[in-house]
Design a protein around this motif. Structure first.
Motif, PDB file in Angstrom:
ATOM      1  N   LYS A  11     -20.316 -32.198  10.396  1.00  0.00           N
ATOM      2  CA  LYS A  11     -21.465 -32.744   9.650  1.00  0.00           C
ATOM      3  C   LYS A  11     -22.744 -32.030  10.057  1.00  0.00           C
ATOM      4  CE  LYS A  11     -22.624 -36.012   6.766  1.00  0.00           C
ATOM      5  NZ  LYS A  11     -22.197 -35.890   5.369  1.00  0.00           N
ATOM      6  N   LYS A  12     -22.857 -31.678  11.330  1.00  0.00           N
ATOM      7  CA  LYS A  12     -24.031 -30.933  11.802  1.00  0.00           C
ATOM      8  C   LYS A  12     -24.069 -29.534  11.184  1.00  0.00           C
ATOM      9  CE  LYS A  12     -26.227 -29.482  16.167  1.00  0.00           C
ATOM     10  NZ  LYS A  12     -27.463 -29.243  15.529  1.00  0.00           N
TER      11      LYS A  12
ATOM     12  N   GLU B  16     -24.173 -30.656   6.159  1.00  0.00           N
ATOM     13  CA  GLU B  16     -24.424 -32.059   5.830  1.00  0.00           C
ATOM     14  C   GLU B  16     -23.722 -32.510   4.559  1.00  0.00           C
ATOM     15  OE1 GLU B  16     -28.606 -32.802   5.711  1.00  0.00           O
ATOM     16  OE2 GLU B  16     -28.842 -32.515   7.879  1.00  0.00           O
ATOM     17  N   GLU B  17     -23.347 -31.573   3.692  1.00  0.00           N
ATOM     18  CA  GLU B  17     -22.705 -31.918   2.420  1.00  0.00           C
ATOM     19  C   GLU B  17     -21.219 -32.265   2.571  1.00  0.00           C
ATOM     20  OE1 GLU B  17     -24.441 -32.141  -0.551  1.00  0.00           O
ATOM     21  OE2 GLU B  17     -26.124 -31.919   0.845  1.00  0.00           O
TER      22      GLU B  17
END
Length: 159
Positions: free
Chosen positions: A106-107, A110-111
């Motif tokens: 996720k870092k 973000e999508e």
């Protein structure tokens, strides 16, 4: 179209893997099963063999594609236009590790979302390592892997 990626070593693919793949294929428009190329890990089957075994094992799944990749999963997903990572969980201990991986993914992007799926209870004990161990003692693995994988295991282990 929502494209999901189910990645792993699949050395070899088990009925537990196939359960997660089939259930994912009912949820997402397309599921790419991506075999990770990890030169630091000693595998029983080559990447090409694992890809072929997966192709045969998923032959009836219309929206499932088999591929392989090297490097970061996030970079592979960006190349393929995928936005969902599917991860199967067998136990709470799996969740701890997978949560860390999901957080770093996720870092990095973000999508991307990580979709955790609990394994079917009848496969909660099953892993590729266990299959290889059982097969190495010439015990039957017919209820753990598809026939094509069982045959490949016997050939690979000289049985």
């Amino acid at each position: 179209m929502v494209i999901a990626v189910c990645s792993g070593s699949f050395d070899p693919v088990t009925y537990g893997h196939l359960d997660i793949i089939a259930r994912s294929a009912r949820i997402f428009d397309k599921v790419i099963v991506a075999v990770l190329i990890n030169s630091k890990k000693k595998s029983l089957f080559s990447v090409e063999e694992r890809v072929e075994l997966l192709r045969q094992a998923t032959a009836g799944m219309e929206n499932v594609e088999i591929d392989s990749f090297e490097g970061l999963l996030i970079e592979y997903m960006q190349k393929r236009g995928a936005r969902v990572i599917v991860r199967g969980l067998r136990a709470v201990s799996d969740f701890e590790y997978e949560m860390q991986v999901a957080s770093i993914n996720k870092k990095l992007d973000e999508e991307v979302e990580t979709f955790f799926m609990m394994t079917n209870n009848k496969y909660s004990y099953l892993s590729s390592s266990i299959v290889k161990e059982v097969a190495s003692y010439k015990a039957s693995v017919s209820d753990l892997v598809p026939p094509v994988v069982e045959k490949a295991l016997k050939e690979k282990l000289g049985q």
